[in-house]
Design a protein around this motif. Structure first.
Motif, short mmCIF file in Angstrom:
data_model
loop_
_atom_site.label_atom_id
_atom_site.label_comp_id
_atom_site.label_asym_id
_atom_site.label_seq_id
_atom_site.Cartn_x
_atom_site.Cartn_y
_atom_site.Cartn_z
N PRO A 1 22.49 0.33 0.92
CA PRO A 1 21.13 0.30 0.40
C PRO A 1 21.00 0.69 -1.07
N GLY A 2 21.84 1.60 -1.54
CA GLY A 2 21.76 2.01 -2.94
C GLY A 2 22.13 0.91 -3.90
N LYS A 3 23.21 0.22 -3.62
CA LYS A 3 23.61 -0.88 -4.51
C LYS A 3 22.62 -2.03 -4.43
N LEU B 1 16.20 3.35 18.96
CA LEU B 1 15.85 4.41 18.02
C LEU B 1 14.60 5.17 18.48
N ARG B 2 13.60 4.45 18.98
CA ARG B 2 12.39 5.11 19.50
C ARG B 2 12.74 6.03 20.68
N ARG B 3 13.59 5.55 21.55
CA ARG B 3 13.99 6.36 22.70
C ARG B 3 14.74 7.62 22.24
N LEU B 4 15.64 7.47 21.29
CA LEU B 4 16.39 8.63 20.78
C LEU B 4 15.46 9.60 20.03
N ALA B 5 14.49 9.06 19.33
CA ALA B 5 13.58 9.92 18.57
C ALA B 5 12.72 10.78 19.48
N LYS B 6 12.49 10.32 20.70
CA LYS B 6 11.68 11.09 21.65
C LYS B 6 12.48 12.22 22.30
N LYS C 1 12.29 14.01 15.50
CA LYS C 1 11.01 13.37 15.26
C LYS C 1 11.15 11.89 14.93
N ASP C 2 12.14 11.54 14.16
CA ASP C 2 12.26 10.17 13.69
C ASP C 2 13.73 9.77 13.67
N ALA C 3 13.95 8.50 13.82
CA ALA C 3 15.31 7.97 13.73
C ALA C 3 15.27 6.70 12.90
N ALA C 4 16.29 6.46 12.15
CA ALA C 4 16.34 5.27 11.31
C ALA C 4 17.75 4.70 11.33
N LEU C 5 17.82 3.45 11.01
CA LEU C 5 19.10 2.74 10.94
C LEU C 5 19.51 2.65 9.48
N TRP C 6 20.76 2.96 9.20
CA TRP C 6 21.31 2.85 7.85
C TRP C 6 22.43 1.84 7.91
N LEU C 7 22.39 0.86 7.02
CA LEU C 7 23.34 -0.24 7.06
C LEU C 7 24.28 -0.20 5.86
N ARG C 8 25.56 -0.40 6.11
CA ARG C 8 26.55 -0.55 5.04
C ARG C 8 27.47 -1.69 5.45
N ALA D 1 17.72 -2.59 17.04
CA ALA D 1 17.91 -1.19 17.39
C ALA D 1 16.60 -0.43 17.60
N SER D 2 15.47 -1.03 17.30
CA SER D 2 14.21 -0.29 17.29
C SER D 2 13.89 0.39 18.62
N GLN D 3 14.08 -0.29 19.71
CA GLN D 3 13.80 0.31 21.02
C GLN D 3 14.70 1.51 21.27
#
Length: 110
Positions: free
Chosen positions: A19-21, A104-109, A2-9, A100-102
């Protein structure tokens, strides 16, 4: 999916920042203390202090400094390096998300 997101470290020679720190640094900047920042994030003071110590050891100068004394008993604040770290992380995160948004949208579909 349903959804995809980018996580950065970000990995540095002496440590990593994610993101936590960054959320902890933002909470310290807002609250003016490590204990209040920890409470706002549902984290123990000890864990928050350990993360701050890791961050301070990762860079050539501290990112958080203690404020001693005063009517409230002191607190903590971000150094200029800490402020630059938060700003830089958020800028990199936004740029990476845009890039990455494009995809991520493609992968989420899928």
């Amino acid at each position: 999916m349903k959804d995809a997101a980018l996580w950065l470290r970000l990995d540095f020679a002496d440590g990593r920042v994610g993101p936590g720190k960054i959320a902890l640094l933002e909470a310290i900047a807002e609250a003016g203390s490590i204990s209040a920042a920890a409470r706002s994030l549902g984290m123990s003071y000890r864990r928050a202090w350990e993360l701050v110590a890791e961050l301070n050891e990762t860079f050539s100068a501290p990112v958080v400094e203690r404020i001693t004394g005063g009517a409230g008993g002191g607190g903590a604040r971000l150094t200029r390096l800490g402020e630059a770290l938060v700003l830089g992380f958020r800028e990199i995160e936004a740029a990476a998300t845009r890039a990455a948004s494009q995809h991520l949208r493609r992968l989420a579909k899928s």
